[in-house]
Design a protein around this motif. Structure first.
Motif, mmCIF file in Angstrom:
data_model
loop_
_atom_site.group_PDB
_atom_site.id
_atom_site.type_symbol
_atom_site.label_atom_id
_atom_site.label_comp_id
_atom_site.label_asym_id
_atom_site.label_seq_id
_atom_site.Cartn_x
_atom_site.Cartn_y
_atom_site.Cartn_z
ATOM 1 N N VAL A 179 44.426 -57.040 11.259
ATOM 2 C CA VAL A 179 43.981 -57.694 13.008
ATOM 3 C C VAL A 179 45.379 -58.389 13.102
ATOM 4 O O VAL A 179 45.375 -58.288 14.173
ATOM 5 N N ASP A 180 45.835 -59.097 12.386
ATOM 6 C CA ASP A 180 47.688 -59.653 13.007
ATOM 7 C C ASP A 180 48.001 -58.400 13.942
ATOM 8 O O ASP A 180 48.662 -59.005 14.766
ATOM 9 N N PHE A 181 47.896 -57.430 13.884
ATOM 10 C CA PHE A 181 49.514 -56.881 13.540
ATOM 11 C C PHE A 181 48.328 -56.854 15.637
ATOM 12 O O PHE A 181 49.736 -56.447 15.978
ATOM 13 N N LEU A 232 49.513 -57.418 20.079
ATOM 14 C CA LEU A 232 49.398 -56.934 20.858
ATOM 15 C C LEU A 232 49.585 -57.270 22.727
ATOM 16 O O LEU A 232 50.455 -57.347 23.616
ATOM 17 N N PRO A 233 48.407 -57.884 22.282
ATOM 18 C CA PRO A 233 48.450 -58.098 24.022
ATOM 19 C C PRO A 233 49.276 -58.998 24.533
ATOM 20 O O PRO A 233 49.856 -59.664 25.353
ATOM 21 N N TYR A 258 51.998 -49.527 13.974
ATOM 22 C CA TYR A 258 50.602 -49.898 12.746
ATOM 23 C C TYR A 258 50.844 -49.142 11.787
ATOM 24 O O TYR A 258 51.360 -49.111 10.720
ATOM 25 N N ILE A 259 51.199 -47.313 11.927
ATOM 26 C CA ILE A 259 50.933 -46.584 10.973
ATOM 27 C C ILE A 259 52.679 -46.408 10.116
ATOM 28 O O ILE A 259 52.332 -46.870 8.803
ATOM 29 N N GLY A 260 54.450 -46.839 10.581
ATOM 30 C CA GLY A 260 55.098 -46.944 10.101
ATOM 31 C C GLY A 260 54.776 -48.257 9.594
ATOM 32 O O GLY A 260 55.629 -47.970 8.445
ATOM 33 N N MET A 261 54.391 -49.794 9.903
ATOM 34 C CA MET A 261 54.165 -50.477 8.927
ATOM 35 C C MET A 261 53.308 -49.921 7.229
ATOM 36 O O MET A 261 53.420 -50.399 5.973
#
Length: 614
Positions: free
Chosen positions: A493-495, A499-500, A532-535
């Motif tokens: 969730v933190d990721f 973003l905003p 996100y996928i990279g993380m």
């Protein structure tokens, strides 16, 4: 029995034992080490020089094939063993070890038949020797090698190379430094043309190994004699020449007994006006004693080198036996202990491969450091996160009501479907580690020297190891897929909370509302999902190797053979014996090695005992 007879008799026994064990002249006339180190007498002469008659006179028996042209067509290794007075005379062939010949006419027939077996009923020759032992109280201990007669021309039925073939065969025996040459020449021919003397001069120019024998003295032209040769004036050797009077053809036709022939020979020299002063040093009986005495002196001189050779051979044989392994115990408890020890030896080598003591374990690291990252980079995220696909997925996720602020369902669908791509590299990494472990098992079994004796146990070990690795692979596969599923089941969730804020920092909060349906909007979604996928990719890149090592490598080191141990512990004695069923070729090799070792040790002890006797 005198020390001399004991020493020569011992050498005869060793040579015979070597022959039985295969340590004798081979097809090319080469002799292995121990046989080669022991001296023997090679009988050399031209065809019809009287070689056979000399040998029969020494033996005191009529036993050799006769005829015109080439009669001896294979080397005959003749070992004479002196027995106690009154004992029965008999002969034995190496190729018929359980049969004793007391009729020496049958010995002659067997020599002919055994020769024909290899050469056929032709005039061809063969370098493969026939081995014959004669036991008699009327002989001295000697080893004589009767060789095909030297010839100058090939006769009908023989190849043109026969002349050179015979010379090469004879030369292969007489050129060895431990060979004593008995050069037979007929007295009724010029000694300068003697084939035997010519060859002996080439291989023994000093004459130290050559004994000259002059036959057919009784057939010389009337008024002539051979004193110039016998007294060393025509051709001098280091050892005295010996004259021999063989049986005449008439005596042979009448089957005159060899003992009678020996008496006639003694009478000839004793009454001859030419040779009576040499009578004590003439004749076949004197020749046999002369050869035996010389052989004894040669053996004594070579005892240190022979003993050294034997000691070296004993060390090599003991080392080979250690390498081959000792015989297996018959009781079930000892067999189970042996199996477990063999398993531990294999397991030790397998762990050395994994831990770096032996090569191979580094290939597992190669899977994690090269194959896995390369596979992750090849995943089709560019296609998955293209503007067209993002629009499609987001629109489908919205349904009939477009999203108001952020397309959360679209985000989730894009991320979850993208995370499914990680299953492939994860499973591939598990499989790659599995194949490396299987290869290391195969190599470790091959490198466990103690296991080479037991092909059945090797197969059982391999099967049990592969079965265990399959279980480890399945557990590892489930764990890796669970890691991927875990990432899909709960997003970080933190990721997304950041973003905003990041958008506001880079944009104008007081500006007009952003159009949620432009390409820029979908491009931003694709960028966020890609980040996100990279993380997640980086996380899995680190966690997949941990799962594989924990479930496969660690378990292989800890419990590869645990199930096998349980199964083996329940086996009965007969089943254990089947696991320890050795390769027949290896069993035969160990048996021959053990026999040779026993022979060499016995030879060493006996040689030392006899050599120190007074």
């Amino acid at each position: 029995m005198t020390t001399m007879e004991s020493l020569i008799g011992l050498v005869n026994r060793i040579q015979r034992a070597c022959t039985v064990l295969g340590d004798h002249g081979g097809a090319e006339g080469t002799l292995p080490t121990l046989w080669e180190a022991l001296p023997s007498v090679a009988v050399v002469g031209g065809q019809s020089s009287g070689k056979s008659s000399v040998l029969e006179s020494i033996v005191g028996r009529d036993f050799l094939p006769r005829g015109s042209g080439i009669v001896t067509r294979r080397p005959l290794v003749l070992q004479l063993h002196k027995t106690e007075e009154g004992q029965l005379e008999y002969a034995e062939f190496l190729h018929l070890p359980k049969r004793r010949f007391t009729d020496f006419s049958l010995v002659r027939k067997e020599i002919q038949d055994e020769t024909d077996r290899l050469t056929g009923k032709t005039k061809q020759i063969s370098p493969v020797p026939i081995h014959l032992s004669i036991y008699s109280p009327n002989v001295v201990n000697l080893t004589l090698i009767d060789l095909p007669g030297l010839t100058k021309v090939a006769v009908e039925g023989q190849p043109e190379s026969i002349v050179q073939d015979i010379e090469n065969m004879v030369r292969s025996y007489v050129e060895k430094p431990n060979s004593i040459i008995l050069a037979i020449s007929p007295a009724n021919q010029d000694i300068a043309t003697s084939d035997a003397i010519k060859l002996a001069r080439e291989v023994d120019p000093t004459g130290e190994r050559t004994f000259g024998v002059l036959t057919k003295l009784d057939l010389m032209d009337k008024g002539t004699n051979a004193l110039d040769v016998l007294e060393g004036r025509s051709y001098r050797l280091q050892h005295p020449w010996v004259g021999i009077v063989n049986r005449s053809q008439a005596d042979i036709n009448k089957n005159v007994d060899m003992i009678v022939a020996r008496r006639k020979e003694r009478e000839y020299f004793a009454t001859s006006p030419d040779y009576s002063h040499l009578a004590s040093k003439m004749g076949s009986e004197y020749l046999a004693k002369l050869l035996s005495k010389h052989l004894e002196s040669v053996i004594r001189a070579r005892i240190p080198s022979i003993t050294s050779l034997i000691n070296k051979s004993v060390e090599e044989l003991e080392s080979e036996l250690d390498h081959l392994g000792r015989p297996i115990a018959v009781d079930a408890g000892a067999q189970l202990y042996t199996i477990l020890e063999l398993c531990r030896a294999f397991d030790k080598i397998f762990k050395e491969h994994l831990d770096g003591g032996r090569p191979g374990g580094d290939r597992i690291y190669g899977v994690f450091d090269n194959q896995l990252p390369a596979a992750l980079k090849k995943l089709p995220f560019d296609r998955h996160l293209s503007i067209q696909n993002v629009k499609k997925v987001v629109s489908e996720a919205d349904g009939y009501q477009p999203h108001l602020i952020a397309p959360e369902q679209g985000y989730r669908r894009l991320i979850e479907s993208a995370l499914n791509y990680f299953r492939g590299p994860g499973e591939a990494s598990v499989d790659a580690v599995h194949y490396v472990l299987k290869e290391l098992v195969r190599k470790s079994i091959g490198e466990t020297q103690e296991l080479k004796r037991f092909p059945t146990l090797q197969n059982e070990l391999a099967a049990a190891s592969y079965e265990a690795l399959e279980r480890f692979r399945e557990d590892s596969r489930k764990t890796v897929l669970r890691l991927v599923d875990m990432e899909a089941s709960y997003l970080t969730v933190d990721f997304f909370r950041k973003l905003p804020q990041e958008v506001e920092k880079g944009g104008n909060p007081t500006g007009p509302t952003v159009d949620r349906y432009t390409d820029g909007h979908f491009r931003r979604i694709a960028s966020n999902v890609s980040s996100y996928i990279g993380m997640v990719s980086e996380t899995l890149r680190n966690s997949i190797p941990k799962a594989a090592v924990y479930c496969q490598v660690r378990e292989a080191k800890r419990s590869l053979l645990n199930h096998f141990y349980t199964v083996v512990g329940k086996k009965e004695g007969k089943q254990l014996a089947q696991l320890l069923d050795e390769d027949p070729a290896l069993m035969e090799r160990r048996l021959q090695c053990a026999k040779r070792l026993e022979l060499y040790k016995s030879a060493r002890d006996e040689i030392e005992a006899v050599s120190w006797a007074r």
